[in-house]
Design a protein around this motif. Structure first.
Motif, PDB file in Angstrom:
ATOM      1  N   LYS A 286       6.955 -10.668  18.846  1.00  0.00           N
ATOM      2  CA  LYS A 286       5.630 -10.107  18.671  1.00  0.00           C
ATOM      3  C   LYS A 286       5.144 -10.348  17.249  1.00  0.00           C
ATOM      4  N   ILE A 287       3.849 -10.539  17.160  1.00  0.00           N
ATOM      5  CA  ILE A 287       3.258 -10.711  15.832  1.00  0.00           C
ATOM      6  C   ILE A 287       3.292  -9.377  15.113  1.00  0.00           C
ATOM      7  N   ILE A 288       4.002  -9.340  14.002  1.00  0.00           N
ATOM      8  CA  ILE A 288       4.160  -8.096  13.247  1.00  0.00           C
ATOM      9  C   ILE A 288       3.006  -7.959  12.264  1.00  0.00           C
ATOM     10  N   GLU A 289       2.313  -6.841  12.362  1.00  0.00           N
ATOM     11  CA  GLU A 289       1.183  -6.597  11.475  1.00  0.00           C
ATOM     12  C   GLU A 289       1.660  -6.412  10.043  1.00  0.00           C
ATOM     13  N   ASP A 290       0.973  -7.058   9.141  1.00  0.00           N
ATOM     14  CA  ASP A 290       1.320  -6.941   7.732  1.00  0.00           C
ATOM     15  C   ASP A 290       1.071  -5.508   7.272  1.00  0.00           C
ATOM     16  N   LYS A 291       2.098  -4.875   6.716  1.00  0.00           N
ATOM     17  CA  LYS A 291       1.998  -3.486   6.294  1.00  0.00           C
ATOM     18  C   LYS A 291       2.040  -3.408   4.768  1.00  0.00           C
ATOM     19  N   PRO A 292       0.962  -2.943   4.156  1.00  0.00           N
ATOM     20  CA  PRO A 292       0.967  -2.783   2.702  1.00  0.00           C
ATOM     21  C   PRO A 292       2.096  -1.852   2.265  1.00  0.00           C
ATOM     22  N   GLU A 293       2.697  -2.153   1.142  1.00  0.00           N
ATOM     23  CA  GLU A 293       3.811  -1.350   0.645  1.00  0.00           C
ATOM     24  C   GLU A 293       3.400  -0.379  -0.448  1.00  0.00           C
ATOM     25  N   LEU A 294       2.323  -0.682  -1.162  1.00  0.00           N
ATOM     26  CA  LEU A 294       1.928   0.146  -2.301  1.00  0.00           C
ATOM     27  C   LEU A 294       1.079   1.338  -1.857  1.00  0.00           C
ATOM     28  N   LEU A 295       1.214   2.444  -2.580  1.00  0.00           N
ATOM     29  CA  LEU A 295       0.455   3.655  -2.281  1.00  0.00           C
ATOM     30  C   LEU A 295      -1.040   3.382  -2.291  1.00  0.00           C
ATOM     31  N   THR A 296      -1.528   2.685  -3.306  1.00  0.00           N
ATOM     32  CA  THR A 296      -2.969   2.425  -3.422  1.00  0.00           C
ATOM     33  C   THR A 296      -3.485   1.607  -2.247  1.00  0.00           C
ATOM     34  N   ASP A 297      -2.701   0.626  -1.809  1.00  0.00           N
ATOM     35  CA  ASP A 297      -3.122  -0.205  -0.673  1.00  0.00           C
ATOM     36  C   ASP A 297      -3.132   0.606   0.619  1.00  0.00           C
TER      37      ASP A 297
ATOM     38  N   TYR B 163      -9.351  13.885  -1.249  1.00  0.00           N
ATOM     39  CA  TYR B 163      -8.172  14.746  -1.314  1.00  0.00           C
ATOM     40  C   TYR B 163      -6.894  13.917  -1.432  1.00  0.00           C
ATOM     41  N   VAL B 164      -6.814  12.793  -0.701  1.00  0.00           N
ATOM     42  CA  VAL B 164      -5.624  11.927  -0.793  1.00  0.00           C
ATOM     43  C   VAL B 164      -5.530  11.315  -2.193  1.00  0.00           C
ATOM     44  N   CYS B 165      -6.681  10.935  -2.748  1.00  0.00           N
ATOM     45  CA  CYS B 165      -6.683  10.333  -4.091  1.00  0.00           C
ATOM     46  C   CYS B 165      -6.294  11.347  -5.167  1.00  0.00           C
ATOM     47  N   LYS B 166      -6.450  12.633  -4.876  1.00  0.00           N
ATOM     48  CA  LYS B 166      -6.019  13.648  -5.842  1.00  0.00           C
ATOM     49  C   LYS B 166      -4.520  13.564  -6.074  1.00  0.00           C
TER      50      LYS B 166
ATOM     51  N   TYR C 226      -2.841  12.738  -9.644  1.00  0.00           N
ATOM     52  CA  TYR C 226      -1.784  13.614 -10.161  1.00  0.00           C
ATOM     53  C   TYR C 226      -0.576  12.787 -10.620  1.00  0.00           C
ATOM     54  N   LEU C 227      -0.206  11.804  -9.805  1.00  0.00           N
ATOM     55  CA  LEU C 227       0.951  10.959 -10.149  1.00  0.00           C
ATOM     56  C   LEU C 227       0.664  10.130 -11.398  1.00  0.00           C
ATOM     57  N   ASP C 228      -0.585   9.694 -11.556  1.00  0.00           N
ATOM     58  CA  ASP C 228      -0.953   8.951 -12.771  1.00  0.00           C
ATOM     59  C   ASP C 228      -0.747   9.817 -14.014  1.00  0.00           C
TER      60      ASP C 228
ATOM     61  N   ILE D  10       4.870   3.113  -1.406  1.00  0.00           N
ATOM     62  CA  ILE D  10       4.612   4.341  -0.665  1.00  0.00           C
ATOM     63  C   ILE D  10       5.910   5.076  -0.339  1.00  0.00           C
ATOM     64  N   ASN D  11       7.009   4.337  -0.118  1.00  0.00           N
ATOM     65  CA  ASN D  11       8.271   5.000   0.252  1.00  0.00           C
ATOM     66  C   ASN D  11       8.937   5.713  -0.920  1.00  0.00           C
ATOM     67  N   GLN D  12       8.399   5.545  -2.132  1.00  0.00           N
ATOM     68  CA  GLN D  12       8.952   6.256  -3.284  1.00  0.00           C
ATOM     69  C   GLN D  12       8.215   7.580  -3.550  1.00  0.00           C
ATOM     70  N   VAL D  13       7.142   7.819  -2.794  1.00  0.00           N
ATOM     71  CA  VAL D  13       6.443   9.109  -2.906  1.00  0.00           C
ATOM     72  C   VAL D  13       7.184  10.065  -1.982  1.00  0.00           C
ATOM     73  N   ASP D  14       8.268  10.631  -2.481  1.00  0.00           N
ATOM     74  CA  ASP D  14       9.177  11.411  -1.638  1.00  0.00           C
ATOM     75  C   ASP D  14       8.783  12.888  -1.579  1.00  0.00           C
ATOM     76  N   LYS D  15       9.607  13.666  -0.885  1.00  0.00           N
ATOM     77  CA  LYS D  15       9.329  15.076  -0.674  1.00  0.00           C
ATOM     78  C   LYS D  15       9.287  15.850  -1.983  1.00  0.00           C
ATOM     79  N   GLY D  16      10.161  15.501  -2.916  1.00  0.00           N
ATOM     80  CA  GLY D  16      10.201  16.200  -4.201  1.00  0.00           C
ATOM     81  C   GLY D  16       8.903  16.046  -4.974  1.00  0.00           C
ATOM     82  N   ILE D  17       8.365  14.828  -4.982  1.00  0.00           N
ATOM     83  CA  ILE D  17       7.116  14.567  -5.697  1.00  0.00           C
ATOM     84  C   ILE D  17       5.963  15.338  -5.062  1.00  0.00           C
ATOM     85  N   VAL D  18       5.874  15.254  -3.740  1.00  0.00           N
ATOM     86  CA  VAL D  18       4.783  15.917  -3.031  1.00  0.00           C
ATOM     87  C   VAL D  18       4.890  17.435  -3.169  1.00  0.00           C
TER      88      VAL D  18
END
Length: 431
Positions: free
Chosen positions: A87-98, A131-134, A138-140, A151-159
């Motif tokens: 199957k054609i795998i959809e390109d998934k952005p990895e960065l939070l901003t993307d 609200y998501v950009c807040k 905050y992380l900035d 995106i996978n580095q925005v873990d439970k502790g950070i949130v």
């Protein structure tokens, strides 16, 4: 009857796709098939491992069909080539901003399948992404480089730390809850809709109780507020940033009253038109038709269902207001009762009215922190205590919603007292 060119070749046949019969020229008279040439196809039928494999060939030219047949045989001899194409795998952005940008596009139905599209207001999309950009902002501030943060580095502790700090700085519980709902939706989109293999840090995030005890506007307070609505020089409000704004509008008093006397939400009340006024057989005011705009946006956005109408009951106050608005001379007109000639949308007018109500509330010395929305609570509470028919009128979907969010319990207690409630009959003394 004409057929495709045919020369005997092992495994090659001609089939009619209309009657599904093999009709090679050696068969007379084509096994009874009388369908035209454009219904015919070359077909490969190969004996393989005690069974047979078949395939309709694409070409209608004999030589090209033979080549397809040989390629088919070659695939059978090489199982790896025969494997189903991945199957054609959809390109998934990895960065939070993307991911945030992708979520914004999805909310706007960009490249979303037709049956998955959902209409959303511009304000809803703006607020949700805000609200998501807040979280990103905050992380900035915390020293993270969000431009390169996966995106996978925005873990439970950070949130968790983000919401801990947010709860301390939020002006209201509602604002805090809006942030939680937005991030819940963001992670649900990534994990459920897009199939990201992420841990959801919002899985167990709980909303704070926003309104455990509904309050209403007292009669005296409302009377003070509408009497203070006048065009005076001191009706200028200065905001914290120094911006000055005139809070008076010529339709303020009538707008506040129609919200109070109809029990509709702000935008719904000021959207009532002269054509919504209904008279009885004696040409007297019977009731007014309101529309549940919140229900329409959520459940009838494609107009596939009948419009949810709320019949607003008669009251002397409502009739007096309609008389002042000269409703008898405008019956049936497709024209707003409030500010019909104003060049402003009903949504913008609703926000303006809400700000003006708070301004005049403070100006006339009312200390109760009531807003324009509390007039709806007052109305529904009075309907319930005086008639018990609030659920039947259809102001809300269920009685549970009304009881939990609109009925002011202290007013119910007062009404019970006024009705002469007592637990036991008075005892009769015997001689």
């Amino acid at each position: 009857m004409k057929t495709l060119k045919y020369k005997k070749f092992t495994g090659l046949h001609i089939v009619c796709k209309k009657c599904n019969k093999l009709i090679e020229v050696k068969s007379a008279p084509y096994k009874g098939c009388e369908h035209p040439l454009n219904r015919q196809k070359y077909k490969a039928i190969i004996k393989w491992n005690g069974g047979r494999k078949t395939r309709d060939l694409k070409s209608l030219e004999y030589d090209a069909a033979i080549k397809e047949l040989l390629d088919f045989k070659n695939e059978l001899s090489n199982p790896i080539k025969l494997a189903i194409s991945p199957k054609i795998i959809e390109d998934k952005p990895e960065l939070l901003t993307d991911c945030i940008c992708m979520y914004s596009d999805w909310l706007e139905n960009v490249d979303v399948p037709f049956f998955e599209k959902k209409p959303r207001t511009r304000e809803y999309i703006r607020d949700t992404i805000g609200y998501v950009c807040k979280l990103k902002n905050y992380l900035d501030k915390q020293g993270y480089k969000t431009s390169s943060l996966p995106i996978n580095q925005v873990d439970k502790g950070i949130v968790n730390k983000y919401f801990e700090d947010l709860y301390k700085t939020s002006k209201s519980v509602a604002t805090y809850n809006h942030n939680i709902r937005a991030l819940k939706g963001f992670y649900k989109f990534l994990i459920v809709t897009k199939g990201y293999e992420l841990y959801n840090p919002m899985s167990f995030a709980r909303l704070k109780n926003e309104s455990p005890n509904p309050i209403n506007a007292a009669d005296n307070d409302f009377d003070k507020i509408i009497k203070s609505c006048s065009d005076e020089n001191n009706s200028i409000h200065t905001y914290k940033n120094g911006v000055k704004k005139k809070m008076y509008r010529p339709y303020l008093r009538e707008a506040f009253e129609i919200i109070a006397y109809t029990g509709m939400r702000i935008a719904e009340a000021i959207s009532i038109k002269y054509s919504d006024v209904v008279l009885d057989e004696n040409r007297a005011l019977d009731y007014v038709m309101g529309i549940d705009l919140k229900y329409e946006k959520a459940h009838n956005y494609d107009q596939s269902k009948p419009t949810k109408v709320v019949p607003i009951p008669y009251s002397p106050e409502l009739e007096d207001l309609l008389n002042r608005l000269d409703y008898k001379n405008h019956l049936g007109e497709d024209r707003y009762l409030i500010g019909p000639d104003e060049n402003i949308s009903r949504e913008s007018m609703a926000k303006q009215l809400s700000h003006s109500f708070k301004y005049y509330r403070d100006k006339c010395g009312v200390t109760a922190k009531i807003g324009l929305k509390h007039l709806r609570k007052s109305f529904l509470t009075k309907i319930e205590t005086q008639t018990g028919l609030v659920e039947s009128l259809g102001y809300q979907k269920t009685k549970r919603v009304i009881q939990g969010n609109y009925i002011v319990k202290t007013e119910v207690a007062k009404a019970v007292k006024e009705k002469g409630f007592r637990l036991f009959k008075p005892s009769v003394e015997t001689k």
